[in-house]
Design a protein around this motif. Structure first.
Motif, PDB file in Angstrom:
ATOM      1  N   PHE A 152       5.426  10.987  18.654  1.00 60.03           N
ATOM      2  CA  PHE A 152       6.164  12.241  18.666  1.00 60.03           C
ATOM      3  C   PHE A 152       6.090  12.829  20.074  1.00 60.03           C
ATOM      4  N   LEU A 153       7.201  13.354  20.546  1.00 67.12           N
ATOM      5  CA  LEU A 153       7.204  14.027  21.839  1.00 67.12           C
ATOM      6  C   LEU A 153       7.142  15.527  21.611  1.00 67.12           C
ATOM      7  N   ALA A 154       6.097  16.161  22.125  1.00 64.22           N
ATOM      8  CA  ALA A 154       5.974  17.615  22.058  1.00 64.22           C
ATOM      9  C   ALA A 154       6.220  18.166  23.457  1.00 64.22           C
ATOM     10  N   THR A 157      12.159   5.631  22.321  1.00 67.78           N
ATOM     11  CA  THR A 157      12.561   5.924  20.944  1.00 67.78           C
ATOM     12  C   THR A 157      11.422   6.652  20.230  1.00 67.78           C
ATOM     13  N   PHE A 158      11.470   7.964  20.290  1.00 64.51           N
ATOM     14  CA  PHE A 158      10.447   8.774  19.639  1.00 64.51           C
ATOM     15  C   PHE A 158      10.752   8.937  18.151  1.00 64.51           C
ATOM     16  N   LYS A 159       9.703   9.105  17.380  1.00 62.03           N
ATOM     17  CA  LYS A 159       9.876   9.410  15.961  1.00 62.03           C
ATOM     18  C   LYS A 159      10.604  10.739  15.821  1.00 62.03           C
ATOM     19  N   TYR A 185      14.502  12.341  27.870  1.00 56.38           N
ATOM     20  CA  TYR A 185      13.385  11.662  27.202  1.00 56.38           C
ATOM     21  C   TYR A 185      13.863  10.815  26.023  1.00 56.38           C
ATOM     22  N   SER A 186      14.894  11.271  25.325  1.00 57.64           N
ATOM     23  CA  SER A 186      15.403  10.484  24.188  1.00 57.64           C
ATOM     24  C   SER A 186      16.033   9.175  24.658  1.00 57.64           C
TER      25      SER A 186
END
Length: 299
Positions: free
Chosen positions: A121-123, A147-149, A142-143
Motif C-alpha cells: 500500500f502506498l501512503a 502496481t500498488f494494492k 506512483y501508480s
C-alpha cells in the motif's frame, strides 16, 4: 460468527517521512520515538492494535538510506528484512515537488519492492501540506511506477484519512489467532522504551552533528511506588560530552526533565531519573559496542 483475522504489517520509507508518527497514531501511545531529524528509529519497533475481530502487529522500521557506518548498515538490513516477514507493506512517501516527480530514494525502494509478492500500500503522508492538483499528479506518477494494492493519501499527524488506510490493511489480513493479549500495545521491554525516550530528547535538543553519535543504556530500572531509572548517554567525542552536559549541567537537566515527563505518562507512576554521560569513540563502527547496545545479535 466472523472469523478472527490477524497479521503483520511493516511500515517502510525514507528517513523522516512519518513512519513512527503513523504507528503511534494507530496505537494511541508513543511507542516509537519521533523527532524532526532523519534516521531516528534504529531498531524494528513492534506495536499491537487489537480490535473486536482483528489484531495488527505493526513494525516500524529505520528509514532506508545510504549507510556510512556499521550502525547504518544494520538499520537498512533491519528494514529490508521485514519485507519477507509480513502480510502487508505500507510504503510511506511525502510530497517533495510540484511536478510529482518520484524522489530518487523512493525509486530505490520501489526497485527493491519489485520482487515482493506481499500486498504493498502506498501512503502519501503530509497531505495537509500539499495542494490537491499536486497530490493528484503524485498519485499518477506512483501508480505508473508500481502496481500498488491501493494508494491512500493521509496525514499521520492529524489523522486525516488514516481510517481508510486501516480499513484497507484489515482487508488483507488472513484468518489467524490473537498473538498478543488485547490490552498489550507493544512487545518492547519498558527498559528499551525508556532508553529510546531519553535518546529522543537528546535528538530533539542537541546540535545536528551530535545526535546520531548518541546511544543510551539503561543501567538501573527499579520498580516501586516511584520507579528509579538510571541511564548512561554514550557519545563519540569529548567535545560532544561537554555539549550534552551543557553549562553547569543545564542541557543534561533539560533532557532528563523532558524524558521523565514522557516516562511518567507512559508508565503511570512517578519516575526518579538519573543520567550520566560517557564517551565511547567510534562506537557506531564497533561490533562489540553495537552488540552491547542491542543493535547486533549476540554470537
Amino acid at each position: 460468527m466472523n472469523a478472527f483475522h490477524s497479521g503483520f504489517v511493516t511500515i517502510i520509507g525514507r528517513p523522516n517521512v512519518g513512519k513512527s508518527t503513523l504507528m503511534n497514531h494507530f496505537i494511541g501511545e508513543k511507542i516509537s520515538i519521533v523527532t524532526s531529524k532523519p534516521q531516528t528509529t534504529r531498531n524494528k519497533i513492534r506495536s499491537i492494535l487489537t480490535g473486536a475481530d482483528y489484531q495488527i502487529i505493526f513494525i516500524d522500521t529505520p528509514g532506508l538510506h545510504t549507510p556510512k557506518t556499521k550502525l547504518g548498515s544494520f538499520m537498512v538490513r533491519s528494514a529490508l528484512n521485514t519485507l519477507s516477514e509480513v502480510d502487508a507493506v505500507v510504503l510511506m512517501v511525502e510530497p517533495k515537488s510540484k511536478t510529482g516527480k518520484i524522489h530518487e530514494g523512493d525509486q530505490a525502494i520501489l526497485d527493491k519492492l519489485a520482487k515482493v509478492k506481499t500486498p504493498v500500500f502506498l501512503a502519501i503522508n503530509k497531505t495537509d501540506k500539499v495542494a490537491k492538483p499536486e497530490l493528484l499528479t503524485m498519485i499518477d506518477r506512483y501508480s505508473q511506477a508500481y502496481t500498488f494494492k491501493e494508494i491512500i493519501p493521509i496525514s499521520a499527524l492529524t489523522g486525516d484519512n488514516t481510517p481508510a488506510l486501516l480499513t484497507a490493511l484489515r482487508g488483507v489480513l488472513p484468518a489467524g489467532p490473537r498473538y498478543f493479549p488485547e490490552d498489550q500495545i507493544t512487545d518492547q521491554p519498558e527498559r528499551q522504551i525508556t532508553a529510546e525516550i531519553i535518546r529522543e530528547k537528546a535528538l530533539t535538543f542537541l546540535q545536528e552533528e551530535i545526535p546520531h553519535g548518541v546511544a543510551v543504556e539503561i543501567t538501573q530500572f527499579k520498580e516501586g511506588r516511584t520507579i528509579s531509572i538510571g541511564a548512561t548517554i554514550f557519545c563519540e567525542r569529548d567535545s560532544h560530552k561537554a555539549i550534552i552536559i551543557g553549562k553547569q549541567g543545564a542541557m543534561l537537566k533539560r533532557i532528563g526533565q523532558a524524558a521523565r515527563r514522557d516516562m511518567e505518562a507512559l508508565l503511570g507512576a512517578h519516575v526518579f531519573l538519573e543520567l550520566w554521560v560517557k564517551v565511547k569513540k567510534n562506537w557506531r563502527d564497533n561490533d562489540f559496542l553495537l552488540r552491547n547496545f542491542g543493535f547486533l545479535p549476540d554470537i
